[in-house]
Every structure is written in C-alpha cells, then in structure tokens.
Scaffold this motif. Structure first.
Motif, mmCIF file in Angstrom:
data_model
loop_
_atom_site.group_PDB
_atom_site.id
_atom_site.type_symbol
_atom_site.label_atom_id
_atom_site.label_comp_id
_atom_site.label_asym_id
_atom_site.label_seq_id
_atom_site.Cartn_x
_atom_site.Cartn_y
_atom_site.Cartn_z
ATOM 1 N N GLY A 1 0.811 -1.212 0.000
ATOM 2 C CA GLY A 1 0.000 0.000 0.000
ATOM 3 C C GLY A 1 0.844 1.261 0.000
ATOM 4 N N GLN A 2 2.048 1.162 -0.568
ATOM 5 C CA GLN A 2 2.975 2.291 -0.609
ATOM 6 C C GLN A 2 2.915 2.951 -1.980
ATOM 7 N N ALA A 3 2.505 4.215 -2.009
ATOM 8 C CA ALA A 3 2.377 4.920 -3.282
ATOM 9 C C ALA A 3 3.739 5.164 -3.914
ATOM 10 N N ALA A 4 3.763 5.212 -5.239
ATOM 11 C CA ALA A 4 4.995 5.517 -5.968
ATOM 12 C C ALA A 4 5.456 6.930 -5.624
ATOM 13 N N PRO A 5 6.761 7.175 -5.607
ATOM 14 C CA PRO A 5 7.255 8.517 -5.277
ATOM 15 C C PRO A 5 6.959 9.520 -6.380
ATOM 16 N N ARG A 6 6.846 10.761 -5.982
ATOM 17 C CA ARG A 6 6.715 11.842 -6.952
ATOM 18 C C ARG A 6 8.086 12.143 -7.546
ATOM 19 N N LEU A 7 8.083 12.662 -8.751
ATOM 20 C CA LEU A 7 9.338 13.027 -9.401
ATOM 21 C C LEU A 7 10.126 14.004 -8.537
ATOM 22 N N ALA A 8 9.428 14.906 -7.860
ATOM 23 C CA ALA A 8 10.093 15.919 -7.035
ATOM 24 C C ALA A 8 10.887 15.304 -5.887
ATOM 25 N N GLN A 9 10.555 14.082 -5.488
ATOM 26 C CA GLN A 9 11.241 13.435 -4.374
ATOM 27 C C GLN A 9 12.531 12.736 -4.799
ATOM 28 N N LEU A 10 12.752 12.589 -6.093
ATOM 29 C CA LEU A 10 13.861 11.777 -6.592
ATOM 30 C C LEU A 10 15.071 12.627 -6.968
ATOM 31 N N ARG A 11 16.219 11.974 -6.965
ATOM 32 C CA ARG A 11 17.459 12.564 -7.476
ATOM 33 C C ARG A 11 18.047 11.571 -8.471
ATOM 34 N N PRO A 12 17.490 11.536 -9.691
ATOM 35 C CA PRO A 12 17.887 10.499 -10.649
ATOM 36 C C PRO A 12 19.332 10.672 -11.125
ATOM 37 N N GLU A 13 19.947 9.539 -11.446
ATOM 38 C CA GLU A 13 21.250 9.559 -12.096
ATOM 39 C C GLU A 13 21.086 10.110 -13.516
ATOM 40 N N PRO A 14 22.173 10.585 -14.137
ATOM 41 C CA PRO A 14 22.058 11.235 -15.457
ATOM 42 C C PRO A 14 21.306 10.423 -16.502
ATOM 43 N N ASP A 15 21.603 9.133 -16.616
ATOM 44 C CA ASP A 15 20.918 8.320 -17.628
ATOM 45 C C ASP A 15 19.425 8.206 -17.328
ATOM 46 N N GLU A 16 19.102 7.999 -16.060
ATOM 47 C CA GLU A 16 17.690 7.893 -15.676
ATOM 48 C C GLU A 16 16.980 9.224 -15.887
ATOM 49 N N LEU A 17 17.672 10.314 -15.570
ATOM 50 C CA LEU A 17 17.087 11.644 -15.737
ATOM 51 C C LEU A 17 16.723 11.890 -17.196
ATOM 52 N N ARG A 18 17.643 11.530 -18.092
ATOM 53 C CA ARG A 18 17.374 11.738 -19.515
ATOM 54 C C ARG A 18 16.210 10.863 -19.981
ATOM 55 N N GLY A 19 16.162 9.620 -19.499
ATOM 56 C CA GLY A 19 15.063 8.736 -19.868
ATOM 57 C C GLY A 19 13.713 9.262 -19.403
ATOM 58 N N LEU A 20 13.673 9.822 -18.198
ATOM 59 C CA LEU A 20 12.426 10.387 -17.683
ATOM 60 C C LEU A 20 12.006 11.609 -18.495
ATOM 61 N N TRP A 21 12.977 12.420 -18.898
ATOM 62 C CA TRP A 21 12.660 13.582 -19.729
ATOM 63 C C TRP A 21 12.066 13.146 -21.069
ATOM 64 N N GLU A 22 12.649 12.133 -21.673
ATOM 65 C CA GLU A 22 12.137 11.653 -22.956
ATOM 66 C C GLU A 22 10.719 11.107 -22.807
ATOM 67 N N GLN A 23 10.468 10.408 -21.705
ATOM 68 C CA GLN A 23 9.103 9.931 -21.454
ATOM 69 C C GLN A 23 8.138 11.105 -21.310
ATOM 70 N N LEU A 24 8.578 12.142 -20.598
ATOM 71 C CA LEU A 24 7.722 13.304 -20.374
ATOM 72 C C LEU A 24 7.395 14.010 -21.687
ATOM 73 N N VAL A 25 8.401 14.169 -22.544
ATOM 74 C CA VAL A 25 8.150 14.806 -23.840
ATOM 75 C C VAL A 25 7.130 13.997 -24.636
ATOM 76 N N ASP A 26 7.264 12.669 -24.620
ATOM 77 C CA ASP A 26 6.301 11.818 -25.330
ATOM 78 C C ASP A 26 4.884 12.031 -24.796
ATOM 79 N N VAL A 27 4.753 12.126 -23.467
ATOM 80 C CA VAL A 27 3.436 12.338 -22.857
ATOM 81 C C VAL A 27 2.863 13.688 -23.273
ATOM 82 N N LEU A 28 3.691 14.726 -23.251
ATOM 83 C CA LEU A 28 3.216 16.060 -23.615
ATOM 84 C C LEU A 28 2.811 16.132 -25.084
ATOM 85 N N VAL A 29 3.526 15.403 -25.938
ATOM 86 C CA VAL A 29 3.166 15.365 -27.360
ATOM 87 C C VAL A 29 1.801 14.708 -27.543
#
Length: 314
Positions: free
Chosen positions: A204-232
């Motif tokens: 029953g533990q909710a997934a963390p918000r993006l604001a709570q994370l400190r992603p590594e560079p590769d993960e950060l870039r992957g999350l950005w690409e996912q976000l751009v896809d969602v916004l498109v």
C-alpha cells in the motif's frame, strides 16, 4: 351472533388501503434487480456489509475504457474498505481503498479521489481553466459564472468529469501505442473518481513523486524523454495538463505516470490555452535543467513551439 362476541384474535387483520396486486412478490421482482445479500452487520444494519465499509458502487458508476484490465473488480458482491488518506490537495483528497469480494482472491487497491464540497475547496482560481468548457443548460452556465452554491457544485462535478474523460482518452491512446502514462480510470460516480493505485499494491505504498527523486544522469534523460512523449500525446488530443509540475508526476518501476488532471485545458477552445501549455513546459523544463539535463534538451521555447504545432495552433 353479534360482531363484538367474536374472538378478536380470530378476526382476519387486513391491511389498510387497497391491496396491491404485487403485495406478495419478492422485492427483486418489484424493483427489477436482485437485492444485496441480507446479512446483518455488527451495527445491526442489514444493508451494511459484514466486512467492508460499503458495498461496491460499480453498478451505479460510469466505467473506464473497455476492455477492463483483469485486476479491476467488477463483481457486485465486492465490498470497499477504507485504508486511509494518501494525499490532501487544493480541490480534492485522495484515499486508499481496497475493493474485494469476501472469501475469494478477487481484490484490488484503488486511489479514490473525492472532490471537496464547494465551501471546503482551497482552489478558487478556476475561471481560466473553465474557459472553453460548456454545459448544455443556460441555468447551469449562469450559476457557474455567478459562483452560486449550485454553480460551485456544478464546477466540482466538472473537475471530476473532465479528469475522468482525459484519463480515459490518454489510457486508450497509451494502450494503442504500447505505453500507458496515466493510471487507469476505474469509475466515476458524482464527484468521486476511482483510479488505479500506482505503487506497491502489497504494501500500500504509493509511488514517489518526481520531485522526491534525485535520478542519475541516464535515468534523468530517460524520464525527460518519457515526459516529452506524454506532452506530445496530450497536445495531439488538443490538451495541456494545466498545472504540470514534478509534484504531479509519479515514477513507478522506471515509468513516468501523469496524475492530477482535473484542470486539463483545451488548448484550442480556451483563449489562454497556449499560455497554460507554455507554463507547463517552463515548470518541468526548469526542474530537469536544475538536475543537470543539458540546456539544449530542455529549451522551453523549442518544446513549447513543438507542442503548439502538434496541437495545430502553429
């Protein structure tokens, strides 16, 4: 023999008024549906379930897109149990609810968003978001414009209905593209929206918000690409989130999940649509740039222009 000599207990006691032809019928024949099981709960109320806090409201609600995911519990014998509050917000609170069929393995965990009564809402700057949304009857339109008690209740209903509609559309698109970026909208009833719980369903533990994370560079870039896809995808449907920030983006098993869409803006019908879209981009671009993503990837002007073209506004 006089009438008063008859034993009163032997008299036939007839009900007052005219006898109905269906007085001997069972309740489900009279009302056209089978009643709930007649078990009596601890509080003595035969309509209250023995285990949960209430019966499932599936049969009274508007349902999410078909085909329903296998995990969605649709049985009318299911009971809903309140497990606590996940989040409080400006216009609604999100509760954790387990819907389960007693004595079976049919169970699912749901995030239940309940929009507050108008007098308890903290979000009052709703006029800009509501532009471009229409209701059929002029009385309702006037009430909403005048912010009467009835009008505020109508607005609360619009928030829930708008979020349900956008989530349903994005879910369908995500299924067709093979990438779902929103929680599944299980059902809508009034101002209560039941959603797929994103997180650890066992704990029953909710997934963390993006604001709570400190992603590594590769993960950060992957999350950005996912976000751009969602916004498109949003732009192609003619929408902007309207209140996008790292606080309404969840990250679950490496997947970015968009939440909190009641203020989704029709960028074509709303005169301020392009401004809302640009603000969404600016907020998230700033966050990713501050975490070290190269400026050429997070250029808000370039991304805003791309999204406006996708929406057909350029």
């Amino acid at each position: 023999m006089r009438e008063h000599d008859i034993d009163p207990s032997a008299r036939e006691r007839r009900p007052r008024g005219k006898r109905r032809f269906d007085d001997d019928e069972t309740p489900f024949l009279k009302h056209g549906r089978q009643p709930r099981p007649a078990s009596v709960s601890d509080d003595g109320d035969p309509d209250h379930p023995l285990v949960g806090d209430r019966w499932s409201t599936w049969d009274q609600a508007i349902h999410g897109p078909e085909p329903y995911p296998d995990w969605v519990v649709t049985e009318l014998a299911a009971q809903d149990t309140e497990l606590g509050v996940l989040k409080t917000g400006k216009e609604a609170d999100v509760h954790l609810v387990r819907r389960a069929v007693p004595d079976t393995d049919r169970s699912c965990l749901l995030a239940v968003k309940r929009y507050r009564a108008p007098e308890h809402r903290l979000f009052h700057r709703d006029a800009g978001y509501l532009e471009g949304r229409r209701v059929r009857r002029s009385r309702e339109t006037r009430a909403m414009a005048g912010r009467t008690s009835f009008g505020r209740q109508m607005i609360a209903g619009q928030w829930a209905a708008a979020e349900f509609a956008v989530l349903s559309r994005l879910w369908e698109i995500g299924v067709s593209l093979g990438t779902v970026a929103v929680p599944y909208p299980v059902q809508l009833i009034g101002t209560e929206l039941m959603l797929e719980f994103i997180g650890d369903v066992d704990e029953g533990q909710a997934a963390p918000r993006l604001a709570q994370l400190r992603p590594e560079p590769d993960e950060l870039r992957g999350l950005w690409e996912q976000l751009v896809d969602v916004l498109v995808v949003l732009a192609r449907t003619g929408h902007a989130h309207g209140d996008l920030s790292p606080y309404n983006l969840l990250v679950h098993d490496g997947r970015l999940v968009l939440i909190d869409l009641p203020q989704a803006v029709d960028v074509v019908a709303n005169p301020q649509g392009a401004e809302f879209l640009a603000r969404d981009v600016r907020v998230v671009s700033t966050w990713f740039a501050a975490r070290g993503l190269p400026a050429e990837l997070t250029d808000p002007a370039a991304l805003t222009g791309q999204l406006l073209r996708e929406a057909g506004l350029r």
